[in-house]
Motif scaffolding. Structure first.
Motif, PDB file in Angstrom:
ATOM      1  N   THR A 119       0.727  -1.157   0.006  1.00 25.27           N
ATOM      2  CA  THR A 119       0.032  -0.014  -0.087  1.00 25.27           C
ATOM      3  C   THR A 119       0.930   1.051  -0.056  1.00 25.27           C
ATOM      4  OG1 THR A 119      -0.164   0.138   2.413  1.00 25.27           O
ATOM      5  CG2 THR A 119      -1.856  -1.113   1.243  1.00 25.27           C
ATOM      6  N   TYR A 120       2.009   1.144   0.688  1.00 24.64           N
ATOM      7  CA  TYR A 120       2.894   2.160   0.849  1.00 24.64           C
ATOM      8  C   TYR A 120       3.569   2.630  -0.361  1.00 24.64           C
ATOM      9  CZ  TYR A 120       5.524   5.796   3.302  1.00 24.64           C
ATOM     10  OH  TYR A 120       6.076   6.952   3.804  1.00 24.64           O
ATOM     11  N   TYR A 121       3.696   1.469  -1.288  1.00 25.87           N
ATOM     12  CA  TYR A 121       4.579   1.780  -2.613  1.00 25.87           C
ATOM     13  C   TYR A 121       3.429   2.053  -3.459  1.00 25.87           C
ATOM     14  CZ  TYR A 121       7.617   0.764  -6.484  1.00 25.87           C
ATOM     15  OH  TYR A 121       8.344   0.765  -7.741  1.00 25.87           O
ATOM     16  N   LEU A 122       2.266   1.524  -3.585  1.00 30.93           N
ATOM     17  CA  LEU A 122       1.430   2.082  -4.373  1.00 30.93           C
ATOM     18  C   LEU A 122       0.998   3.655  -4.317  1.00 30.93           C
ATOM     19  CD1 LEU A 122      -1.857  -0.311  -4.359  1.00 30.93           C
ATOM     20  CD2 LEU A 122      -0.459   0.389  -6.373  1.00 30.93           C
ATOM     21  N   LYS A 123       1.108   4.160  -3.063  1.00 30.40           N
ATOM     22  CA  LYS A 123       0.807   5.509  -2.656  1.00 30.40           C
ATOM     23  C   LYS A 123       2.075   6.489  -3.111  1.00 30.40           C
ATOM     24  CE  LYS A 123      -0.921   8.681   0.684  1.00 30.40           C
ATOM     25  NZ  LYS A 123      -2.379   9.122  -0.318  1.00 30.40           N
ATOM     26  N   TYR A 124       3.348   6.034  -2.794  1.00 25.16           N
ATOM     27  CA  TYR A 124       4.214   6.925  -3.146  1.00 25.16           C
ATOM     28  C   TYR A 124       5.371   6.524  -3.817  1.00 25.16           C
ATOM     29  CZ  TYR A 124       2.452   8.881   1.385  1.00 25.16           C
ATOM     30  OH  TYR A 124       1.641   9.547   2.423  1.00 25.16           O
ATOM     31  N   HIS A 125       5.163   5.815  -4.854  1.00 22.68           N
ATOM     32  CA  HIS A 125       6.602   5.291  -5.737  1.00 22.68           C
ATOM     33  C   HIS A 125       6.606   6.318  -6.569  1.00 22.68           C
ATOM     34  CE1 HIS A 125       3.099   3.748  -8.465  1.00 22.68           C
ATOM     35  NE2 HIS A 125       3.655   3.795  -9.112  1.00 22.68           N
ATOM     36  N   HIS A 126       5.620   7.170  -7.100  1.00 28.77           N
ATOM     37  CA  HIS A 126       6.192   7.830  -7.945  1.00 28.77           C
ATOM     38  C   HIS A 126       6.987   9.188  -7.455  1.00 28.77           C
ATOM     39  CE1 HIS A 126       3.868   6.527 -11.480  1.00 28.77           C
ATOM     40  NE2 HIS A 126       2.780   6.398 -10.789  1.00 28.77           N
ATOM     41  N   GLN A 127       6.712   9.565  -6.207  1.00 28.31           N
ATOM     42  CA  GLN A 127       7.347  10.658  -5.333  1.00 28.31           C
ATOM     43  C   GLN A 127       8.693  10.207  -4.832  1.00 28.31           C
ATOM     44  OE1 GLN A 127       4.490  12.211  -2.275  1.00 28.31           O
ATOM     45  NE2 GLN A 127       2.898  11.417  -3.786  1.00 28.31           N
ATOM     46  N   ARG A 128       8.854   8.801  -4.333  1.00 28.49           N
ATOM     47  CA  ARG A 128       9.865   8.369  -3.967  1.00 28.49           C
ATOM     48  C   ARG A 128      10.677   7.345  -4.408  1.00 28.49           C
ATOM     49  NH1 ARG A 128       9.043   7.447   2.269  1.00 28.49           N
ATOM     50  NH2 ARG A 128      11.192   6.704   2.049  1.00 28.49           N
ATOM     51  N   SER A 129      12.057   7.778  -5.053  1.00 29.06           N
ATOM     52  CA  SER A 129      12.473   6.811  -5.913  1.00 29.06           C
ATOM     53  C   SER A 129      13.367   5.783  -5.167  1.00 29.06           C
ATOM     54  CB  SER A 129      13.573   7.339  -6.679  1.00 29.06           C
ATOM     55  OG  SER A 129      14.666   8.248  -6.126  1.00 29.06           O
ATOM     56  N   ASP A 130      13.618   6.070  -3.768  1.00 27.53           N
ATOM     57  CA  ASP A 130      14.225   5.378  -2.724  1.00 27.53           C
ATOM     58  C   ASP A 130      13.422   4.095  -2.238  1.00 27.53           C
ATOM     59  OD1 ASP A 130      12.536   7.121  -1.283  1.00 27.53           O
ATOM     60  OD2 ASP A 130      13.487   6.447   0.509  1.00 27.53           O
ATOM     61  N   LEU A 131      12.152   3.993  -2.370  1.00 27.19           N
ATOM     62  CA  LEU A 131      11.378   3.185  -1.970  1.00 27.19           C
ATOM     63  C   LEU A 131      11.737   1.689  -2.641  1.00 27.19           C
ATOM     64  CD1 LEU A 131       7.685   4.537  -1.173  1.00 27.19           C
ATOM     65  CD2 LEU A 131       9.429   3.783   0.312  1.00 27.19           C
ATOM     66  N   ILE A 132      12.001   0.768  -2.018  1.00 22.24           N
ATOM     67  CA  ILE A 132      12.022  -0.439  -2.497  1.00 22.24           C
ATOM     68  C   ILE A 132      10.503  -1.249  -3.133  1.00 22.24           C
ATOM     69  CG2 ILE A 132      12.399  -3.011  -1.892  1.00 22.24           C
ATOM     70  CD1 ILE A 132      14.607  -2.115  -0.359  1.00 22.24           C
ATOM     71  N   ASN A 133      10.858  -1.644  -4.181  1.00 22.07           N
ATOM     72  CA  ASN A 133       9.604  -2.419  -4.636  1.00 22.07           C
ATOM     73  C   ASN A 133       9.037  -3.567  -4.129  1.00 22.07           C
ATOM     74  OD1 ASN A 133       7.764  -3.878  -6.419  1.00 22.07           O
ATOM     75  ND2 ASN A 133       8.548  -3.439  -8.296  1.00 22.07           N
TER      76      ASN A 133
END
Length: 797
Positions: A393-407
């Motif tokens: 859910t966190y990746y769905l919401k923020y993956h466009h804004q945060r390139s550091d997030l692990i898929n």
């Protein structure tokens, strides 16, 4: 005590920090593999090897399969038979049992001991499945109904624990508040109980004596329930919106205190609206906590507290996260997931105090996140709707804004590679199971959400420009033979619990509606100018009829006549009245001073207390004559059929009189179980038999069906009487509507006095099983009778 609690507190806090450090190290190793893509080459090769057994191109296979098309996997019996027919059952069971040994038991599949035990488990399971599905084609699996479970309990000598857990599960289900899913809670709780039983059974071999085996299994059931109770009443409750924020904080503090000190704190004052619910939960969890403590070895009790605290605290950290906050680090997202997913399975092992295999803790610690990420993927949109923070859910919401997030989907495949090569040392079966499980999960998800939605999700989590992820999607499209037995059971259990809940609701609605109809047509009207003495008899009869009777007998006749045999409701109305008149008359006689000398009945004074014994006797006779008159007015049926029904009714009335005479003659005597069964049948069972047989006679059904109904009624009647006897010593007078302890006061032999409470409970469940087995001989699926039997053994009045 204070010193011991402080010691537990210090150790537990220290262990959490150590577990957190271990989880951080694990996450860092996974993170590094995500960054350097080192997993891709090895895992690509694993998939290429694996797919040889799961993608079939030979045309003759498709030709053969035309003879018997693959059924829906949710069709339990048919699917098992199809697997056997196509020669796939052995691989299916091997894959499934191996998965259970890995996930639930934390075993290494390359161990010779484990391989030997798995072979035995696979052979036993295959034999059972083929026998049960052949004998019960199209029906529910035996282990998904109370009768089947109780029969297993009898073989293992653990009837008392099984009856205990039946009662506990029923109580938990009744206390699940709105806002929580009762079926989901039941399924989770049952799954935990089974998991603990599996741990215990795995540690026993043929050298364990039957008495010791029974003791361990009895203990496992109670331990499994005690541990499993935390899921509905801690995890699910805190995840729901049933409690306010303040209530959740107060409740969480109590749980944390219990785990840190080793003692459950008193409830004290409760500030919220859910006091009654919390009082029940506090009482149940306290008993569960103390039971687990008492059954821990001194050297494992500490481990239990530590692992429980790690699990709860990790859950709590995750629970308070909010999706609106956009600055959680990868570590904050994943470390609690690693901790809670590993510790939940470590607890199951420590609860049973089972000795650990070499490497068990390490395998379990690394394995947990594999299942957790798969579950979070499947639930991501429900979690999104609830505002829950998971890696998906966190990746769905923020993956466009945060390139550091692990898929998280990529991390999932890194975990798979790590399990195959580092944890299970490239073991062939481990690779088979882990990859089949992953592809199966994606196939199920794709089927559930549809191809369009699935492709949208994959575009986010598995971009199509990656050769590796294109390979995975090809496996999802083309790979076969990736089903698992536990998934089949899960689907079947969800369907069963949902269907059972709907049937149960329909049962009680039918009882309520038909009871109302019957109540509206029972009482007698007084025509103008009737003699005063007749008016007094009518008043007395109406007084007895207006009591808070259950009306089970005429309701049963209505259901069988109208719902099952298609008889017109108005045509059988006289029969319904006759049955209640006969039953009420029997109660009037039963309550007389010369017989049982009861003071209250149906929540009111008995008739002879309100009037006198003579009036009560005459009223009973009056009702019997009215019953005969009602039966004689069944004018929409053939005369010979009605005459046969009246003759049958008269015979049953004679039998009931004989039963009551036998009962009165038994006062002060100690009866054998055989004698008590006879008295019970003639007093109670024949009435139930009549309610089933009379509408069957009017519908002119076959003699074989009537014979099966008689057998069902016989055992239901005895089970009903045993429950009455149990309520006479266990029940609440205000709920029962009559005094408790009357049999003891009247020096009556009953099932409790002969067998004791535990023995009487076992005997009741034996007759429950016999009744349910007789029901299988009736050539129609009568859900009402199944739920009537459940009501008989579970009622509180």
């Amino acid at each position: 005590m204070h010193h011991m609690n402080e010691k537990v507190r210090n150790h537990t806090n220290t262990e959490y920090r150590l577990a957190e450090q271990k989880a951080a190290q694990y996450f860092r190793s996974l993170y590094d593999q995500v960054m350097d893509k080192s997993y891709v080459t090895a895992l690509t090769e694993d998939i290429r090897i694996w797919r040889n057994n799961h993608i079939h191109h030979l045309p003759w296979l498709s030709f053969v399969s035309q003879g018997k098309k693959k059924p829906d996997t949710r069709d339990y019996s048919t699917y098992i038979q199809w697997l056997s027919y196509t020669g796939k059952l052995d691989d299916y069971l091997s894959r499934s049992v191996s998965y259970i040994y890995m996930r639930d038991l934390g075993k290494a599949l390359d161990s010779p001991v484990t391989q030997t035990r798995m072979k035995r488990a696979i052979a036993d399971l295959k034999k059972y499945l083929l026998q049960s599905t052949s004998a019960n084609s199209g029906g529910e699996p035996e282990f998904m109904n109370w009768a089947g479970v109780y029969r297993w309990a009898q073989k293992e000598g653990i009837e008392a624990a099984t009856i205990w857990v039946f009662n506990k599960l029923r109580s938990v289900s009744a206390h699940i508040p709105e806002g929580m899913n009762a079926e989901h809670a039941q399924r989770k709780l049952i799954k935990i109980i089974v998991g603990v039983i599996l741990h215990v059974m795995e540690e026993m071999d043929d050298a364990v004596l039957p008495v010791e085996r029974s003791r361990r299994l009895d203990e496992a059931i109670r331990l499994g329930y005690s541990y499993g109770l935390t899921y509905p009443f801690i995890d699910d409750l805190l995840d729901s919106q049933v409690l306010t924020v303040q209530e959740k904080e107060q409740y969480s503090d109590m749980i944390r205190t219990a785990l840190l000190t080793g003692s459950v704190p008193e409830l004290g004052e409760w500030s919220g609206d859910q006091l009654e619910l919390i009082q029940y939960i506090h009482s149940e969890l306290t008993d569960a906590f103390e039971y687990i403590k008492q059954h821990q070895r001194p050297d494992t009790q500490q481990i239990f507290f530590e692992q429980s605290y790690v699990f709860f605290h990790a859950q709590d950290i995750d629970r308070v996260k909010v999706l609106s906050r956009g600055d959680y680090t990868n570590e904050e997202l994943y470390i609690p997931v690693i901790l809670k997913s590993a510790s939940s399975r470590l607890i199951a092992r420590s609860v049973s105090s089972a000795p650990e295999d070499e490497g068990f803790e390490q395998r379990t610690f690394f394995y947990g996140i594999y299942n957790q990420l798969a579950d979070d993927f499947a639930d991501m949109f429900d979690d999104m709707k609830d505002g829950a923070v998971t890696p998906y859910t966190y990746y769905l919401k923020y993956h466009h804004q945060r390139s550091d997030l692990i898929n998280p989907f990529e991390l999932y495949w890194v975990v798979i590679s790590n399990l195959i090569h580092t944890v299970y040392h490239s073991d062939t079966m481990a690779r088979e199971v882990i990859l089949a499980r992953a592809i199966n999960g994606l196939k199920r998800y794709k089927e559930r959400v549809g191809m369009i939605k699935y492709d949208e999700i994959m575009e986010i989590f598995a971009p199509g420009n990656s050769k590796f992820y294109r390979l995975i999607q090809k496996m999802v499209r083309t790979a076969d033979d990736v089903d698992f037995f536990d998934k089949l059971l899960r689907d079947r259990m969800i369907t069963y619990l949902k269907s059972d809940s709907e049937e149960k609701e329909d049962f009680f609605n039918t009882v309520k509606n038909v009871r109302s109809q019957i109540n509206n047509q029972l009482t007698f009207t007084k025509s103008h100018g009737i003699p005063a003495m007749k008016e007094q008899l009518i008043d007395a009869a109406n007084y007895s009829l207006e009591g808070d009777g259950k009306r089970i007998r005429p309701i049963l006749t209505w259901v069988m006549g109208v719902n099952e045999y298609g008889l017109d409701a108005s045509a059988i109305a006289p029969l319904l009245r006759s049955l209640e008149y006969m039953h009420t008359a029997s109660l009037i006689f039963d309550d007389l001073p010369s017989q049982d000398n009861a003071s209250t009945r149906r929540g009111r004074q008995t008739l002879h207390q309100v009037h006198n014994s003579a009036t009560a006797e005459l009223t009973g006779l009056y009702l019997i004559q009215k019953a005969i008159g009602e039966q004689a007015s069944l004018d929409q049926f053939k005369a010979e059929t009605v005459l046969a029904l009246i003759r049958y009714s008269a015979q049953k009335a004679e039998d009931m009189c004989m039963g009551q005479a036998m009962d009165l003659d038994s006062k002060g005597k100690t009866l054998t179980l055989e004698q008590l069964n006879m008295v019970c049948f003639y007093k109670t069972g024949v009435a139930f038999e009549a309610c089933l047989v009379m509408p069957a006679m009017l519908a002119q059904v076959s003699e074989s069906e009537i014979s099966a109904l008689k057998k069902f009624a016989y055992h239901m009647g005895i089970a009903f009487q045993i429950k009455d006897d149990l309520l006479d010593v266990e029940g609440d007078m205000h709920v029962l509507g009559k005094p408790v302890g009357k049999d003891s006061d009247n020096n009556h032999s009953n099932f409790v006095s002969i067998l004791g409470q535990e023995g009487a409970s076992k005997e009741m469940w034996e007759h429950y099983c016999l009744a349910m087995e007789a029901l299988k001989e009736v050539p129609r699926n009568i859900a009402f009778l199944k739920h009537l039997m459940n009501y008989v053994v579970n009622r509180d009045r």
